[in-house]
Write an enzyme that holds these catalytic residues in place. Sequence first.
Site, short mmCIF file in Angstrom:
data_model
loop_
_atom_site.label_atom_id
_atom_site.label_comp_id
_atom_site.label_asym_id
_atom_site.label_seq_id
_atom_site.Cartn_x
_atom_site.Cartn_y
_atom_site.Cartn_z
CD GLU A 370 34.72 3.91 -60.72
OE1 GLU A 370 34.13 3.11 -60.61
OE2 GLU A 370 33.89 4.64 -62.06
CD GLN A 371 31.26 12.06 -55.87
OE1 GLN A 371 32.17 12.47 -54.49
NE2 GLN A 371 30.38 12.35 -55.71
#
Length: 524
Positions: A370-371
């Site tokens: 989850e960037q």
Amino acid sequence: MLENPVIRGFNADPSFCRVGEDYYIATSTFEWYPGVQIHHSRDLVNWRLVARPLRRASQLDMRGNPDSCGIWAPCLSYADGKFWLVYTDVKRLDGAFKDAHNYIVTCETVEGDWSDPTYVNSSGFDPSLFHDRDGRKWFVNMRWNHRGKGTGLNPAHDAFDGIELQEWHPEKGLLGEVTTIFTGSDLGLTEAPHLFWHDGYYYLTTAEGGTGYDHAVTLARSRDIRGPYETHPQKHLLTARFNPENPIQRVGHGQYVEGHDGRCWHSFLCGRPQQGPRGSFCAMGRETGLAEVVWRDGWLWLKDGGMLPPTTIELPVERIVPVPVEHDFRGPDLPMDFQWLRTPQPERIFRMTGSALRLIGRESLGSWFEQSLVARRQDEPAYEAECDLLAEPPNWQRAAGLITYYNRHKFHAALVTREGGERVVTLVSCLGDWPGEALTFHGRFPVAEGKVTLGVKVDRAVQRFSVNGVAVGPELDASVVSDEGGRGEHSSFTGAFVGVVAHDLTGQGWTADVTRFRYAPKAD
């Protein structure tokens, strides 16, 4: 004038499809979301991105996929009044296993809402679907052999264990026996099969030689769809491996289409290498080209002979030259230039406020899950990019800024953060270091409160950041942000992006607003 590449900037594995006078090319997107890019053209010269079909969790969830995994080699076709899209979601890159899962989705229109996927198999990657003249459908993919040296069917590269064929039915699934129809040439690394029918023969196009400078399109034919297949008299239809000085390299992996006017074409991927401190590099990754082909003695040949596709082809159409693009993010949707990484839940990493693109800081630049990174492709060797940023980070664990990004091992970033109570822009890189992902810092530069304008100029192998119009820090090695950077083109094969990023390493979801983004390419 058709000028190769026709679709520029990381558009690999072009699957080519015609419906009437409309032409479509579908390309791989790997770990970038939404999945698969489909471009449309009516003149073969100017192509417009019209769809990314895999855009919800039921179709695609790549959280945890390693770099350069995800969507490999889609196949787009049209039959029975609708489009068919076959794709692989690859879950593993390194080691003996691949864990490559193959699916099919359909839609009556390319730009419509595509169906939930139908699972087919996981025996290998690069699948395609062939619609035969009698209405039967055939599923084709390469088979991956994990057992080790000497166990496969092609001595050159025995993990690539041949091309397998099996009948497939939309309601009944796979039917009958699996047949290995082609084990490849002595070049090996045989993948990317596409079947087509012409004048009494089934023709099989494959890609060979890997993703690097030995890449090639190999052609074979058979009277029976199950083989045996004989190889083209010159073995390869397309390759640049014998022409190392040519400006277009890494030629391979494409598909045949007969045009509405009777002219025949073959797509191919290619790279435009530039020179850097470590040698040749392709920042734009693998791009899409087209070559005109002709039939002679029952085989396809390049119209002008040889195996090297031309850089230009005369067509009575003017190419539209790209111009700078600027976004103020005042609309309800993210502009189509941009993608993000892996997650089918974009609402967790960004949202449109009506006046800005709001980044919601999540995990680090090293994350596979989850960037908060929203970026667009680099599509020419030189460009300038700039963003306006509103960010008030409370400490050094929160940061937001401008980034040139390839993957978690290869990037340069200018990040607004806070050090010792002072707001600063920190320049940080990962210079292809693997394993370990070591960071290199290039200085911290104080910046006043309020809006910050961050910029970057990239000129082939050199890039430099700026803050509020003033250049800061050293010249950086832009060749790191390329296929050849770090471990090299056989270990990473996507392309360079430039965009905006935020992280919050406390896990509290700190936010920063991007109110403007400008990208200005400079034609090669």
